[in-house]
Design a protein around this motif. Structure first.
Motif, PDB file in Angstrom:
ATOM      1  N   PHE A 123       0.798  -1.224   0.000  1.00 19.74           N
ATOM      2  CA  PHE A 123       0.000   0.000   0.000  1.00 19.74           C
ATOM      3  C   PHE A 123       0.831   1.276   0.000  1.00 19.74           C
ATOM      4  O   PHE A 123       0.300   2.364   0.178  1.00 19.74           O
ATOM      5  CB  PHE A 123      -0.954  -0.015   1.198  1.00 19.74           C
ATOM      6  CG  PHE A 123      -1.936  -1.150   1.146  1.00 19.74           C
ATOM      7  CD1 PHE A 123      -3.043  -1.083   0.313  1.00 19.74           C
ATOM      8  CD2 PHE A 123      -1.738  -2.295   1.902  1.00 19.74           C
ATOM      9  CE1 PHE A 123      -3.947  -2.136   0.245  1.00 19.74           C
ATOM     10  CE2 PHE A 123      -2.636  -3.354   1.839  1.00 19.74           C
ATOM     11  CZ  PHE A 123      -3.742  -3.272   1.008  1.00 19.74           C
ATOM     12  N   GLY A 124       2.144   1.167  -0.218  1.00 19.02           N
ATOM     13  CA  GLY A 124       2.969   2.357  -0.408  1.00 19.02           C
ATOM     14  C   GLY A 124       3.381   3.049   0.873  1.00 19.02           C
ATOM     15  O   GLY A 124       3.103   4.238   1.032  1.00 19.02           O
ATOM     16  N   SER A 154      -4.810  -5.024  -3.385  1.00 20.25           N
ATOM     17  CA  SER A 154      -3.776  -3.988  -3.488  1.00 20.25           C
ATOM     18  C   SER A 154      -3.281  -3.817  -4.917  1.00 20.25           C
ATOM     19  O   SER A 154      -2.897  -2.718  -5.318  1.00 20.25           O
ATOM     20  CB  SER A 154      -2.599  -4.324  -2.573  1.00 20.25           C
ATOM     21  OG  SER A 154      -1.778  -5.353  -3.108  1.00 20.25           O
ATOM     22  N   THR A 171      -2.576   3.992  -8.217  1.00 20.23           N
ATOM     23  CA  THR A 171      -1.315   4.434  -7.616  1.00 20.23           C
ATOM     24  C   THR A 171      -1.494   5.688  -6.768  1.00 20.23           C
ATOM     25  O   THR A 171      -0.832   5.839  -5.737  1.00 20.23           O
ATOM     26  CB  THR A 171      -0.259   4.696  -8.706  1.00 20.23           C
ATOM     27  OG1 THR A 171      -0.791   5.623  -9.663  1.00 20.23           O
ATOM     28  CG2 THR A 171       0.122   3.413  -9.412  1.00 20.23           C
ATOM     29  N   LYS A 207      -2.194   4.993  -3.250  1.00 12.60           N
ATOM     30  CA  LYS A 207      -1.081   4.500  -2.441  1.00 12.60           C
ATOM     31  C   LYS A 207      -0.167   5.652  -2.019  1.00 12.60           C
ATOM     32  O   LYS A 207       0.280   5.717  -0.866  1.00 12.60           O
ATOM     33  CB  LYS A 207      -0.286   3.456  -3.230  1.00 12.60           C
ATOM     34  CG  LYS A 207      -1.100   2.230  -3.622  1.00 12.60           C
ATOM     35  CD  LYS A 207      -0.317   1.316  -4.552  1.00 12.60           C
ATOM     36  CE  LYS A 207      -1.174   0.137  -4.999  1.00 12.60           C
ATOM     37  NZ  LYS A 207      -0.474  -0.732  -5.975  1.00 12.60           N
ATOM     38  N   ARG A 212       0.789   5.794   1.987  1.00 11.33           N
ATOM     39  CA  ARG A 212      -0.334   4.943   2.390  1.00 11.33           C
ATOM     40  C   ARG A 212      -1.629   5.750   2.516  1.00 11.33           C
ATOM     41  O   ARG A 212      -2.411   5.561   3.449  1.00 11.33           O
ATOM     42  CB  ARG A 212      -0.027   4.258   3.727  1.00 11.33           C
ATOM     43  CG  ARG A 212       1.227   3.437   3.700  1.00 11.33           C
ATOM     44  CD  ARG A 212       1.529   2.893   5.069  1.00 11.33           C
ATOM     45  NE  ARG A 212       0.529   1.897   5.418  1.00 11.33           N
ATOM     46  CZ  ARG A 212       0.819   0.648   5.777  1.00 11.33           C
ATOM     47  NH1 ARG A 212       2.059   0.263   5.816  1.00 11.33           N
ATOM     48  NH2 ARG A 212      -0.121  -0.190   6.083  1.00 11.33           N
TER      49      ARG A 212
END
Length: 563
Positions: A298-299, A448, A453, A456, A463
């Motif tokens: 999730f970044g 996910s 993007t 994320k 997130r």
């Protein structure tokens, strides 16, 4: 799980589930796998979910199938032999099945020093390999095929409604924790970060009673995050337990980590992971829930936001970058003395690196220079560009168009499978408890992969979607908390605690006889650790310590040269 019939054996280790047509009871799962494999071959692997290692031997069809789960929670090692393969669940199991012990793979040693672990599929032993996440080995009529049955495929074209996705996400998180809860005597790691706090809260909900949570602290400025763990524990009403790791604890565990790990493993946070799992094991916990995976799905890592800054610079006209900015920064006088100019030069040096390697700009080998670090003969027998080739290969082959998702694909393979999952699962095993990773539930992973993007990473907000979806579940302080990590102050303690320092320095001196490093570099490391950046150089000394201890405990006595 085990199934045997005349001419066939199926073994499933881990937490496998059947995701094909029809419900299958756990005890029936190996038989179903065998029956389906005989019908459709390796496509049966798409019907398996969860963490698992599969060993299927079918004499009737003159074939064998070996596989591990999609995320690489489990492991399997193998070596090609005529006319098939020898395999083991651990590297030591594999070695015990061979007639002669393999020699050390010098490339694996180089990669370890560079990366602090040995990235797959290669290992530290020559000719021995390990399966990558979502990979299998099939042996049929003496022919060996190694291939992937699953890879992350990022959907970057479909647009989704954020509010609708948030509901789906909350449901999948709850389902993942409930699915992982196969027995009631479970506990959870609680660092106070977003992921561990989420898992601890959901585990409490699933149990209908306070979950047992466990945290590790350090008496060292800048390292201890116990206050955040306490915030989460109080918020969710968990049955919370704490332990503060000491330099004496690190010294006591140094040899055990090297002995228990299949390969040299230089991530010092393995030590607090062990003590946290041991604290739970003493209290009767049988399975520990970890929050690993959320950052990579999730970044959540700072480098993703930093890459956005790099991307902005890359988007400037080349004439401006190459014709004005870079020459001007290079020509500035007293650049090494001026903080702003020094940072600008560092930024430009990072920009010049391939995208997936920018995170290693402060790497010891790159920072010092390969020829200054390694013995000349050793360097002639390895490829110094191998780590870059590994990461650039994953990055280029990723089924994604955005830089962010390509970086996430790299981190799923290396940061997660080669490093964090191995650390937690092995240290739990050493402590005598099982590990489970709800964030890596297959349905949650699939979710996910289709998340846009900009959900994320939104600007520099890490997130973004994850935190928005859980803003009324997690404590506000946890939502607002900056990413910290789970570092061990081993470098500082190695400077201030003479017994720990002596062990680290003795290992560095012992390595001088191996033919890997330049002895003068090892001497310089120890001097810089005392006078320069103790945290940085002490962590590198821990990497050296684990290499030397691993060699000594796995068949290469002190002083035995490798080159």
């Amino acid at each position: 799980m085990f199934w045997e019939e005349p001419g066939a054996v199926v073994v499933l280790v881990g937490r496998p589930r059947w995701r094909g047509d029809g419900q299958v009871e756990p005890g029936e799962l190996p038989r179903r796998v065998l029956e389906t494999y005989r019908k459709i071959g390796t496509r049966v692997l798409a019907s398996l979910s969860g963490s698992f290692t599969l060993v299927l031997l079918d004499d009737r069809a003159r074939c064998a199938l070996l596989a591990i789960d999609r995320m690489g929670v489990s492991s399997l090692f193998y070596k090609r032999v005529d006319p098939g393969v020898v395999f083991g669940l651990s590297l030591q199991d594999l070695v015990e099945c061979l007639e002669t012990r393999p020699s050390v793979n010098l490339q694996g040693v180089f990669n370890y020093v560079f990366l602090h672990c040995v990235p797959g599929p290669a290992t530290v032993l020559a000719g021995a390999a390990r399966l990558l996440p979502g990979e299998y080995v099939e042996v049929r009529d003496g022919r060996v095929v190694v291939d992937s049955y699953w890879k992350p495929r990022y959907d970057e074209a479909t647009q989704y409604d954020e509010q609708a996705l948030q509901g789906d996400f909350r449901h999948l998180l709850k389902q993942a924790v409930e699915r992982a809860l196969q027995r009631g005597n479970a506990g959870a790691f609680l660092s106070g970060g977003t992921d561990s706090s989420t898992v601890a809260g959901l585990l409490t909900q699933a149990l209908g009673a306070p979950a047992r949570t466990y945290s590790i602290g350090f008496e060292a400025a800048g390292y201890d995050e116990m206050s955040y763990a306490r915030i989460a524990a109080q918020h969710f009403g968990t049955d919370h337990h704490e332990y503060y790791v000491t330099p004496e604890d690190v010294l006591a565990m140094a040899s055990s980590v090297a002995s228990f790990c299949d390969q040299p493993f230089g991530n010092a946070s393995a030590v607090p992971a062990y003590y946290c799992a041991m604290l739970a094991a003493v209290e009767g916990v049988e399975v520990m829930f970890g929050g690993d995976g959320g950052d990579e799905l999730f970044g959540g890592n700072e480098r993703y936001a930093m890459q956005a800054i790099y991307g902005t610079y890359d988007g400037l006209p080349a004439a401006l970058r190459k014709g004005l900015i870079e020459p001007a920064v290079a020509a500035m006088p007293w650049g090494s003395r001026m903080t702003l100019v020094r940072k600008a030069r560092g930024f430009l040096s990072h920009i010049a690196m391939p995208v997936p390697m920018r995170v290693y700009a402060h790497n010891m080998v790159l920072r010092s220079g390969t020829e200054a670090v390694f013995d000349r003969e050793f360097l002639q027998r390895v490829d110094p560009e191998a780590p870059a080739k590994i990461f650039c290969g994953i990055y280029d082959d990723a089924e994604a168009s955005s830089v962010l998702n390509r970086m996430l694909a790299v981190d799923l393979r290396f940061t997660l499978a080669d490093n964090d999952l191995y650390k937690v699962s092995r240290m739990c095993e050493l402590a005598g408890v099982e590990s489970a990773f709800p964030m890596l539930d297959d349905d949650l992973v699939d979710f996910s992969l289709r998340l846009p993007t900009h959900f994320k990473l939104k600007g520099r907000r890490l997130r973004y979607f994850f935190k928005q979806a859980l803003r009324d579940f997690l404590p506000p302080d946890i939502i607002a908390k900056r990413k910290h990590g789970f570092g061990l102050p081993v470098g500082l303690w190695m400077q201030s605690h003479p017994p720990l320092r002596d062990v680290g320095y003795d290992a560095a001196r012992a390595l001088a006889a191996r033919g890997i490093f330049r002895p003068e570099f090892l001497d310089a490391m120890m001097k810089r650790h005392q006078s320069d950046d103790a945290a940085y150089w002490g962590n590198e000394l821990w990497v050296m310590l684990q290499l030397e201890l691993w060699l000594q405990q796995h068949g290469w006595p002190a002083g035995a040269p490798l080159v």
